[in-house]
Design an enzyme around this catalytic site. Structure first.
Site, mmCIF file in Angstrom:
data_model
loop_
_atom_site.group_PDB
_atom_site.id
_atom_site.type_symbol
_atom_site.label_atom_id
_atom_site.label_comp_id
_atom_site.label_asym_id
_atom_site.label_seq_id
_atom_site.Cartn_x
_atom_site.Cartn_y
_atom_site.Cartn_z
ATOM 1 N N HIS A 167 -5.627 1.540 1.702
ATOM 2 C CA HIS A 167 -5.450 0.305 0.943
ATOM 3 C C HIS A 167 -6.479 -0.751 1.308
ATOM 4 O O HIS A 167 -6.858 -1.562 0.477
ATOM 5 C CB HIS A 167 -4.036 -0.259 1.160
ATOM 6 C CG HIS A 167 -2.971 0.700 0.725
ATOM 7 N ND1 HIS A 167 -1.834 0.954 1.459
ATOM 8 C CD2 HIS A 167 -2.908 1.507 -0.356
ATOM 9 C CE1 HIS A 167 -1.103 1.863 0.837
ATOM 10 N NE2 HIS A 167 -1.731 2.217 -0.266
ATOM 11 N N HIS A 168 -6.915 -0.772 2.580
ATOM 12 C CA HIS A 168 -7.854 -1.809 3.029
ATOM 13 C C HIS A 168 -9.120 -1.238 3.647
ATOM 14 O O HIS A 168 -10.022 -1.984 3.995
ATOM 15 C CB HIS A 168 -7.168 -2.741 4.034
ATOM 16 C CG HIS A 168 -5.929 -3.387 3.498
ATOM 17 N ND1 HIS A 168 -4.669 -2.861 3.690
ATOM 18 C CD2 HIS A 168 -5.769 -4.486 2.737
ATOM 19 C CE1 HIS A 168 -3.774 -3.627 3.081
ATOM 20 N NE2 HIS A 168 -4.414 -4.612 2.493
ATOM 21 N N HIS A 221 -2.081 -0.356 12.742
ATOM 22 C CA HIS A 221 -2.876 -0.483 11.518
ATOM 23 C C HIS A 221 -3.604 -1.821 11.558
ATOM 24 O O HIS A 221 -2.966 -2.864 11.578
ATOM 25 C CB HIS A 221 -1.966 -0.417 10.296
ATOM 26 C CG HIS A 221 -1.352 0.928 10.092
ATOM 27 N ND1 HIS A 221 -1.444 1.618 8.909
ATOM 28 C CD2 HIS A 221 -0.670 1.739 10.943
ATOM 29 C CE1 HIS A 221 -0.827 2.786 9.034
ATOM 30 N NE2 HIS A 221 -0.351 2.877 10.250
HETATM 31 ZN ZN LIG Z 1 -3.952 -1.219 4.970
#
Ligand SMILES: [Zn+2]
Length: 218
Positions: free
Chosen positions: A104-105, A171
């Site tokens: 996602h990042h 994370h």
């Molecule tokens: Zn992420």
């Protein structure tokens, strides 16, 4: 086991391990140009001295971070050994360093993995298990999927009596941005076969990896 028979059988592992690389992979120059764009987007000048070689370095770093797309985790497990003197106790690899990137990042997921299986006649070199973890970790991932892919592939290819995978990881998308939650570790697990069905097997595994705190569900 010969490769032909096993290649034909485990559809799930084959599809899970297939590299999702689409057609038309961009060139190195295109990738470097994209990094220059991101540097400008961040607000800096990609032509200043300190940043001049950065796009090339970032692209080389990406080759390492995402080397897993070029690996076939199923193929890594095809060479197994049957001369085990009847060894049928749990095989556990614990505290394997895990480096992945959140899909996602695109920032690091850093932690450790613990993997166990209960052999049914065949064992595999421990370095191969570690490489299976790496082949899936060095891709864009979410921890839940990574955990399941490792367990499913070992189960499908080696066909042991059971497989257990536990991953504990931090994370950086949680620690360095967004909610900025430091010291939070996400724990995911996938228990198959005897590890799922037999509480004493699961307990033995969890105590070997020092995971008494996860035994509540057992
Ligand atoms: Zn992420």
């Amino acid at each position: 086991m010969n490769i032909e028979t096993f290649r034909a059988a485990p559809v799930r592992a084959e599809s899970a391990s297939a590299s999702p690389l689409p057609e038309g992979r961009p060139s190195r120059a295109e990738a470097e140009a994209a990094v220059r764009t991101l540097i400008r987007w961040a607000g800096d000048d990609p032509d200043r001295e300190g940043l001049r070689d950065t796009p090339a370095r970032v692209v080389r770093a990406y080759e390492e971070f995402f080397a897993g797309y070029a690996e076939d985790p199923v193929a890594l497990l095809t060479r197994s050994f049957e001369e085990t003197e009847g060894y049928d106790e749990m095989v556990v690899l614990r505290d394997i360093r895990l480096e992945s990137h959140c899909e996602h990042h695109m920032v690091p997921i850093i932690g450790r993995a613990h993997v166990a299986y209960l052999p049914a006649g065949r064992v595999v070199g421990i370095s191969k298990l570690a490489r299976v973890i790496e082949a899936y970790a060095k891709r864009l991932q979410i921890q839940e999927k990574l955990t399941a892919q490792i367990a499913n592939t070992i189960q499908d290819v080696l066909q042991p009596k059971g497989v257990a995978v536990v991953i504990e990881a931090a994370h950086q998308c949680m620690t360095t941005r967004g909610v900025h939650k430091h010291g939070v570790t996400m724990v995911t697990s996938r228990m198959l076969g005897a590890f799922r069905d037999d509480p004493s097997t699961r307990r033995e595994f969890l105590s070997i990896i020092g995971g008494q705190r996860w035994q509540v569900e057992g």
